[in-house]
Scaffold this motif. Structure first.
Motif, PDB file in Angstrom:
ATOM      1  N   LEU A 583      39.137  47.933  43.692  1.00  0.00           N
ATOM      2  CA  LEU A 583      39.638  46.591  43.217  1.00  0.00           C
ATOM      3  C   LEU A 583      39.198  45.767  44.245  1.00  0.00           C
ATOM      4  O   LEU A 583      39.472  46.012  45.438  1.00  0.00           O
ATOM      5  CB  LEU A 583      41.018  46.962  42.836  1.00  0.00           C
ATOM      6  CG  LEU A 583      41.595  45.508  41.917  1.00  0.00           C
ATOM      7  CD1 LEU A 583      41.155  45.541  40.797  1.00  0.00           C
ATOM      8  CD2 LEU A 583      43.240  45.891  42.099  1.00  0.00           C
ATOM      9  N   CYS A 584      38.793  44.447  43.911  1.00  0.00           N
ATOM     10  CA  CYS A 584      38.545  43.574  45.254  1.00  0.00           C
ATOM     11  C   CYS A 584      38.919  42.097  44.767  1.00  0.00           C
ATOM     12  O   CYS A 584      39.097  41.462  45.654  1.00  0.00           O
ATOM     13  CB  CYS A 584      36.835  43.343  45.259  1.00  0.00           C
ATOM     14  SG  CYS A 584      36.059  42.841  43.854  1.00  0.00           S
ATOM     15  N   SER A 585      39.544  41.978  43.607  1.00  0.00           N
ATOM     16  CA  SER A 585      40.039  40.656  43.011  1.00  0.00           C
ATOM     17  C   SER A 585      40.791  40.775  41.879  1.00  0.00           C
ATOM     18  O   SER A 585      40.585  41.525  41.027  1.00  0.00           O
ATOM     19  CB  SER A 585      38.995  39.639  42.951  1.00  0.00           C
ATOM     20  OG  SER A 585      39.554  38.172  42.811  1.00  0.00           O
ATOM     21  N   ASP A 602      36.994  38.403  54.050  1.00  0.00           N
ATOM     22  CA  ASP A 602      35.975  38.860  54.980  1.00  0.00           C
ATOM     23  C   ASP A 602      36.666  39.706  55.951  1.00  0.00           C
ATOM     24  O   ASP A 602      36.096  40.847  56.436  1.00  0.00           O
ATOM     25  CB  ASP A 602      35.127  38.062  55.596  1.00  0.00           C
ATOM     26  CG  ASP A 602      34.161  37.240  54.415  1.00  0.00           C
ATOM     27  OD1 ASP A 602      33.895  37.824  53.480  1.00  0.00           O
ATOM     28  OD2 ASP A 602      33.896  36.025  54.765  1.00  0.00           O
ATOM     29  N   GLN A 603      37.558  39.419  56.456  1.00  0.00           N
ATOM     30  CA  GLN A 603      38.355  40.279  57.532  1.00  0.00           C
ATOM     31  C   GLN A 603      39.117  41.331  56.870  1.00  0.00           C
ATOM     32  O   GLN A 603      39.749  41.359  55.839  1.00  0.00           O
ATOM     33  CB  GLN A 603      39.385  39.469  58.143  1.00  0.00           C
ATOM     34  CG  GLN A 603      39.905  39.951  59.537  1.00  0.00           C
ATOM     35  CD  GLN A 603      40.627  38.938  60.308  1.00  0.00           C
ATOM     36  OE1 GLN A 603      40.810  37.755  60.300  1.00  0.00           O
ATOM     37  NE2 GLN A 603      41.713  39.668  61.293  1.00  0.00           N
ATOM     38  N   SER A 604      38.749  42.657  57.516  1.00  0.00           N
ATOM     39  CA  SER A 604      39.400  43.878  57.094  1.00  0.00           C
ATOM     40  C   SER A 604      41.057  43.769  56.437  1.00  0.00           C
ATOM     41  O   SER A 604      41.712  43.158  57.323  1.00  0.00           O
ATOM     42  CB  SER A 604      39.363  45.073  58.059  1.00  0.00           C
ATOM     43  OG  SER A 604      39.667  46.360  57.335  1.00  0.00           O
ATOM     44  N   ASP A 605      41.337  44.254  55.243  1.00  0.00           N
ATOM     45  CA  ASP A 605      42.762  44.235  54.822  1.00  0.00           C
ATOM     46  C   ASP A 605      43.097  42.835  54.528  1.00  0.00           C
ATOM     47  O   ASP A 605      44.575  42.627  54.103  1.00  0.00           O
ATOM     48  CB  ASP A 605      43.547  45.214  55.621  1.00  0.00           C
ATOM     49  CG  ASP A 605      43.188  46.702  55.261  1.00  0.00           C
ATOM     50  OD1 ASP A 605      42.345  46.912  54.647  1.00  0.00           O
ATOM     51  OD2 ASP A 605      43.580  47.278  56.371  1.00  0.00           O
ATOM     52  N   LYS A 635      52.511  37.759  55.291  1.00  0.00           N
ATOM     53  CA  LYS A 635      51.482  38.108  56.405  1.00  0.00           C
ATOM     54  C   LYS A 635      49.957  38.371  55.509  1.00  0.00           C
ATOM     55  O   LYS A 635      49.858  38.404  54.015  1.00  0.00           O
ATOM     56  CB  LYS A 635      51.533  39.539  57.080  1.00  0.00           C
ATOM     57  CG  LYS A 635      52.029  40.677  56.109  1.00  0.00           C
ATOM     58  CD  LYS A 635      52.229  41.867  57.025  1.00  0.00           C
ATOM     59  CE  LYS A 635      52.741  42.974  56.346  1.00  0.00           C
ATOM     60  NZ  LYS A 635      53.069  44.497  57.034  1.00  0.00           N
ATOM     61  N   PRO A 636      48.837  37.950  56.171  1.00  0.00           N
ATOM     62  CA  PRO A 636      47.595  38.009  55.459  1.00  0.00           C
ATOM     63  C   PRO A 636      47.305  39.216  54.683  1.00  0.00           C
ATOM     64  O   PRO A 636      46.554  38.999  53.484  1.00  0.00           O
ATOM     65  CB  PRO A 636      46.433  38.040  56.664  1.00  0.00           C
ATOM     66  CG  PRO A 636      47.190  37.615  57.699  1.00  0.00           C
ATOM     67  CD  PRO A 636      48.446  38.028  57.536  1.00  0.00           C
ATOM     68  N   ALA A 637      47.714  40.561  54.740  1.00  0.00           N
ATOM     69  CA  ALA A 637      47.797  41.583  53.892  1.00  0.00           C
ATOM     70  C   ALA A 637      48.642  41.605  52.645  1.00  0.00           C
ATOM     71  O   ALA A 637      48.405  42.519  51.802  1.00  0.00           O
ATOM     72  CB  ALA A 637      47.520  43.075  54.521  1.00  0.00           C
ATOM     73  N   ASN A 638      49.451  40.784  52.616  1.00  0.00           N
ATOM     74  CA  ASN A 638      50.727  40.899  51.413  1.00  0.00           C
ATOM     75  C   ASN A 638      50.692  39.638  50.669  1.00  0.00           C
ATOM     76  O   ASN A 638      50.880  38.640  51.194  1.00  0.00           O
ATOM     77  CB  ASN A 638      51.975  41.376  52.115  1.00  0.00           C
ATOM     78  CG  ASN A 638      52.097  42.802  52.568  1.00  0.00           C
ATOM     79  OD1 ASN A 638      51.122  43.452  52.691  1.00  0.00           O
ATOM     80  ND2 ASN A 638      53.045  43.340  52.893  1.00  0.00           N
ATOM     81  N   VAL A 639      50.433  39.868  49.437  1.00  0.00           N
ATOM     82  CA  VAL A 639      50.649  38.563  48.404  1.00  0.00           C
ATOM     83  C   VAL A 639      51.561  39.069  47.095  1.00  0.00           C
ATOM     84  O   VAL A 639      51.232  40.035  46.820  1.00  0.00           O
ATOM     85  CB  VAL A 639      49.508  38.072  48.048  1.00  0.00           C
ATOM     86  CG1 VAL A 639      49.748  36.833  47.160  1.00  0.00           C
ATOM     87  CG2 VAL A 639      48.789  37.540  49.117  1.00  0.00           C
ATOM     88  N   VAL A 657      40.495  48.548  51.135  1.00  0.00           N
ATOM     89  CA  VAL A 657      40.852  48.296  49.430  1.00  0.00           C
ATOM     90  C   VAL A 657      41.906  47.631  49.385  1.00  0.00           C
ATOM     91  O   VAL A 657      42.882  47.608  49.864  1.00  0.00           O
ATOM     92  CB  VAL A 657      40.831  49.478  49.014  1.00  0.00           C
ATOM     93  CG1 VAL A 657      39.610  50.642  49.204  1.00  0.00           C
ATOM     94  CG2 VAL A 657      42.221  50.642  49.141  1.00  0.00           C
ATOM     95  N   MET A 658      42.001  47.094  47.890  1.00  0.00           N
ATOM     96  CA  MET A 658      43.097  46.098  47.406  1.00  0.00           C
ATOM     97  C   MET A 658      43.854  47.359  46.395  1.00  0.00           C
ATOM     98  O   MET A 658      43.476  48.057  45.663  1.00  0.00           O
ATOM     99  CB  MET A 658      42.555  45.136  46.620  1.00  0.00           C
ATOM    100  CG  MET A 658      43.528  44.245  45.824  1.00  0.00           C
ATOM    101  SD  MET A 658      42.831  43.009  44.990  1.00  0.00           S
ATOM    102  CE  MET A 658      42.404  41.903  46.089  1.00  0.00           C
ATOM    103  N   SER A 659      45.255  47.301  46.611  1.00  0.00           N
ATOM    104  CA  SER A 659      46.206  47.711  45.818  1.00  0.00           C
ATOM    105  C   SER A 659      46.848  46.928  44.936  1.00  0.00           C
ATOM    106  O   SER A 659      47.277  45.837  45.420  1.00  0.00           O
ATOM    107  CB  SER A 659      47.106  48.726  46.783  1.00  0.00           C
ATOM    108  OG  SER A 659      48.116  47.993  47.303  1.00  0.00           O
ATOM    109  N   LEU A 660      47.425  47.226  43.803  1.00  0.00           N
ATOM    110  CA  LEU A 660      47.915  46.416  43.101  1.00  0.00           C
ATOM    111  C   LEU A 660      49.305  46.886  42.258  1.00  0.00           C
ATOM    112  O   LEU A 660      49.047  48.022  41.816  1.00  0.00           O
ATOM    113  CB  LEU A 660      46.988  45.927  41.701  1.00  0.00           C
ATOM    114  CG  LEU A 660      47.670  45.027  40.737  1.00  0.00           C
ATOM    115  CD1 LEU A 660      48.033  43.771  40.844  1.00  0.00           C
ATOM    116  CD2 LEU A 660      46.690  45.009  39.513  1.00  0.00           C
ATOM    117  N   THR A 661      50.196  46.171  42.022  1.00  0.00           N
ATOM    118  CA  THR A 661      51.553  46.970  41.598  1.00  0.00           C
ATOM    119  C   THR A 661      51.627  45.670  40.436  1.00  0.00           C
ATOM    120  O   THR A 661      52.241  44.220  41.037  1.00  0.00           O
ATOM    121  CB  THR A 661      52.714  47.078  42.189  1.00  0.00           C
ATOM    122  OG1 THR A 661      52.382  48.091  43.287  1.00  0.00           O
ATOM    123  CG2 THR A 661      53.926  47.440  41.531  1.00  0.00           C
TER     124      THR A 661
END
Length: 907
Positions: A583-585, A602-605, A635-639, A657-661
């Protein structure tokens, strides 16, 4: 074929009229051509000095149907690659010797201006924010579609922000206009950079503004982020030294000098005035004439050096100033008039103005505050109750932290920031309901102790309290009681000072602000996508789908909610493509809200967030209010994205990778479809296709793959942004589900595989099948471990969100105590009575599975009262016996008389 010839001088205008509407672009499978920016157009023959415009779909067709030299066609192809809006046309130019292709492109796009057109897309160029990554911006895009720094500040106004990428003349009059109605005076500095001053606003969120240099034409536009004042970082507001001294000043043993601090560089002045402003809301409650007001009261310090520190000894005031008991301090340039609106300034947070109240407060603060508390109590009784429409609190701390679609951390009591819960002693963490209540815009607060149990006002002064004014405000803001922060202070905080902090009359406050328990709380349901990618539906069906494309994850007609996911092929560590995707978007919208997209950066995670195809920056603020949606990115890895329905979408960048809940409240029951299934407690129908066909949960991997591919979106339904050649070619012009990408449906556990032993050792317990798949398919233990941790995190959240039965709060008996403040299933509460009192009823009660307490209500009765009661009961019983004896005797006598009369009659 003949070329049409045109005079070169009016090139820009005539080209604009010649270019036809953009046609649907063809699919391009090859990589982006190498741009030739330095090819002299003198290499192009014929027509000089004229321009030849050929309307053909490809250079090859142009060559077949014209005598134009191939080098001209190449120039055209390069221009077409640079500007996607010219994709359907072949533009061949033969101009002056030495003129470059890039110059021709500039002439082409300069025909269209972005003045008053920001966000628009034209045939020749674009004024939309995505134009930069597509390299199709109109030439003056940066001049008219403004970037600013900083881009956010307090809703109280006063922030000086700079306009970037534009040079202004020194002698112009720069005026900034917000929301097409609020004017503030701007200026041009010595470097030719323009500046605006943000105005006082009564709302948070993105505020449009435009700029004029002649007082007439507002042709440059941008946007300003208005922020809840308490959510600003400490560097952007006045800090009150020893805040407790400020807010208790004048109460017993609290006096002395007060100190305030600020960052001097944020005020563009050498000398300042220190002012006090008051806040009030007037008019008939819940009517159109209910208005909010900030008012300048008086100047505390005049012509003070801008050193960042100011101290003073406060003196009591007289009416009418002393009537203002809520307000803020402001520092502003001394060159401005007292109380000047919308000037460069900094503000303190809202405060109870104890230090400036009348002399009567200092003489007897307890009595003064009690009088105010009684007035507030009378006013509250006249207002409608809001408590019946606010959401109930989660039953446990775990639930409160997991229900991120409806509740968010209360910054005044945050366990991740040290649990400094000043207003809630005994609590370690509080949350607030994200949305205001539908009719009154009221808020809910829920606090928890170290055991994870609710802290209730019935048990503690530190209990959570609902709010007439939501602390974070409630759309559409602006009017009471929806003004962010300050309506809450007006109706819920200053009254707490009256009744609880400045006097000992909390019973009045808690009568109107009792804690809500959790008897009506229903936790949301959670579904997830993680790893390679693996899906866990709302009804707990798990499967793997490694298709490449764009798909419907969740659709719901009840709130017009749409959540879409884009997948892309993964790469091995050596850079080669794997036959697996990630999952990328994720793009989403509810009703007419802003469209939100979260995608891998582009930056990892790291994650990138877009609103309506424009990138959002979280460099200054972590929380952003938008139209119909809130976003939190600590933080950049959490939205985390939160919608008014209570739906929450958590996106995390973990392990590449991207995870989604996705969390949905019970309102969505039986009203969802997509790859995350139908939320109805029936796993058998989770594989329901868009046309209603159901396949069983135990279907083969190939059948599940085919079913999942059927949930591909269309360009018409897509919420995604296509702002690069890669995205255009791979997703917009390509099929939404790529039929040529066939993944590995399973992995082989080969005993000869050197990675197998470590994989089997690591991948055990819950989630082991996904862990093994990702480790072996991607040849990466790190990938497998990341998937395993994400899976366990999801299952842990699911457990936290299990329904918990509550029996509700139990009060202690009068003249007695209770032991236990936990009111959930199987919890036991014990009761005792004070000396001289006897317990009547149940000494111990247990919360049962049906939500009812066992036993009987408990009372404490005085010993002599009990004796009197028992004696009275005995006396009453004696009287009853006597009466009954008389009645029986009377009946017997009547019967005897009747018999005698009957005997005489017979004879």
């Amino acid at each position: 074929m003949m070329c049409q010839e045109f005079n070169l001088l009016p090139l820009a205008g005539k080209l604009q009229r010649l270019i036809v509407k953009e046609r649907e672009r063809e699919r391009e499978r090859e990589r982006e051509r190498e741009r030739v920016r330095d090819r002299p157009l003198s290499q192009c023959h014929d027509c000089e000095p004229h321009v030849c415009l050929l309307l053909h779909t490809t250079p090859e067709v142009a060559i077949k149907n014209s005598s134009i030299h191939s080098s001209q066609i190449q120039c055209c192809a390069n221009l077409r690659t640079k500007s996607h809006s010219l994709f359907s046309q072949c533009c061949c130019f033969s101009l002056y010797p030495g003129l470059l292709c890039s110059n021709v492109f500039f002439l082409l796009v300069s025909a269209q201006s972005c003045a008053r057109s920001c966000g628009e897309k034209f045939n020749t160029c674009s004024c939309h924010a995505a134009c930069e990554s597509l390299e199709e911006c109109c030439a003056d895009y940066k001049q008219f579609c403004l970037d600013i720094e900083p881009h956010s500040g307090s809703l109280l106004g006063g922030t000086d922000f700079k306009i970037l990428n534009v040079t202004f003349e020194q002698n112009i009059n720069l005026t900034c206009r917000f929301k097409s109605e609020i004017l503030t005076e701007g200026y041009v500095d010595v470097n030719g950079e323009g500046h605006c001053i943000s105005p006082m606003l009564y709302e948070s969120g993105w505020i449009p503004f435009d700029v004029t240099t002649d007082g007439v034409n507002y042709d440059r536009a941008g946007r300003w982020l208005s922020v809840h004042h308490s959510k600003l970082g400490p560097a952007y507001k006045i800090i009150l030294g020893n805040a407790t001294q400020w807010q208790y000043y004048g109460t017993p043993n609290v006096s002395g000098d007060l100190q305030m601090l600020w960052k001097p560089s944020l005020i563009k002045a050498e000398r300042l005035n220190i002012e006090l402003w008051g806040y009030n809301e007037t008019g008939e409650a819940y009517s159109d004439n209910w208005k909010a007001e900030w008012k300048y009261l008086y100047t505390v310090g005049r012509d003070v050096l801008n050193s960042g520190v100011f101290s003073f000894t406060p003196m009591p005031t007289e009416k009418p100033y002393s009537l203002w008991d809520l307000g803020s301090m402001r520092v502003s340039p001394s060159t401005k008039p007292d109380g000047a609106q919308d000037v460069n300034a900094m503000w303190s947070e809202a405060q109870a103005l104890a230090w400036h109240l009348e002399e009567a407060f200092r003489k007897d603060s307890e009595s003064w505050a009690q009088f105010k508390c009684l007035i507030w109590d009378k006013e509250e009784k006249a207002l409608p109750s809001f408590q019946t429409e606010i959401i109930d609190c989660p039953c446990t701390l775990a639930q409160a932290r997991a229900d991120t679609g409806r509740f968010h951390t209360d910054y005044g009591c945050d366990m991740d920031a040290g649990s400094f819960c000043i207003y809630h002693p005994g609590a370690i963490h509080c949350v607030r309901a994200i949305q205001g209540s539908p009719q009154y815009g009221a808020g809910q607060q829920c606090c928890y102790d170290r055991t994870g149990a609710q802290v209730l006002t019935g048990d503690s002064i530190g209990g959570s309290t609902p709010d007439r004014g939501h602390d974070w405000g409630s759309p559409p803001y602006k009017n009471p009681p929806r003004v962010p922060g300050f309506s809450h202070w007006k109706y819920d905080v200053i009254s707490f000072y009256y009744c609880c902090l400045w006097s000992d009359n909390c019973e009045y406050y808690f009568t109107h602000r009792p804690s809500s328990d959790c008897r009506m709380y229903r936790p949301p349901r959670a579904a997830a996508v993680l790893g390679d990618p693996h899906f866990m539906t709302f009804d707990d069906v798990t499967f793997t789908f490694n298709g490449k494309g764009e798909y419907h994850l969740v659709q719901s007609s009840i709130y017009q909610l749409s959540v879409q996911g884009r997948t892309e092929p993964m790469k091995f560590e050596n850079g080669s493509l794997a036959m697996a995707t990630r999952l990328c978007s994720v793009a989403m919208r509810e009703k007419d809200s802003d469209i939100i997209e979260v995608r891998l950066a582009d930056q990892s995670d790291h994650l990138q967030v877009l609103m309506n195809q424009e990138v959002l920056s979280f460099s200054e603020q972590k929380w952003i209010d938008l139209k119909g949606v809130f976003i939190f990115s600590p933080k950049p890895a959490n939205v985390t994205v939160m919608f008014p329905s209570g739906a929450g979408v958590e996106v995390r960048g973990v392990g590449g990778v991207m995870s989604l809940t996705v969390l949905l409240p019970q309102d969505f029951h039986n009203n969802t479809q997509g790859l995350l299934g139908i939320m109805n407690d029936d796993p058998e129908d989770d594989f329901t296709s868009s046309n209603g066909v159901i396949i069983p949960p135990n279907s083969s991997a190939q059948d599940i793959f085919t079913y999942s591919a059927g949930w591909a979106i269309t360009n018409e339904t897509s919420l995604f942004t296509y702002d690069s050649s890669h995205l255009l070619n791979e997703y917009y012009y390509a099929p939404k589900h790529d039929p040529s990408f066939i993944p590995n449906f399973s992995v082989t556990e080969d005993p000869e595989d050197p990675l197998l032993e470590a994989t089997l050792k690591m991948c055990s317990g819950e989630g082991e099948q996904f862990c093994k798949y990702d480790s072996l398919s991607m040849r990466s233990l790190e990938q497998g471990n990341s998937t395993l941790l994400l899976y366990r995190s999801h299952t842990s959240a699911k457990k936290a969100l299990k329904l918990v039965q509550s029996c509700g709060w139990l009060s202690p008996p009068y003249h007695g105590q209770k032991e236990g403040t936990f009111y959930l299933e199987n919890a036991t509460v014990k009761f005792t009575c004070n000396n001289g009192y006897h317990l009547y009823g149940s000494q111990e009660r247990t919360c049962q599975g049906d939500g009812m307490w066992s036993g009987q209500d408990t009372h404490c009765v005085k010993d002599n009262t009990l004796a009197i009661i028992l004696g009275s009961i005995g006396a009453v019983l004696a009287v009853v016996v006597m009466v009954m004896a008389i009645v029986i005797h009377t009946r017997n006598q009547k019967r005897k008389t009747i018999r005698q009369h009957e005997d005489k009659t017979d004879t």
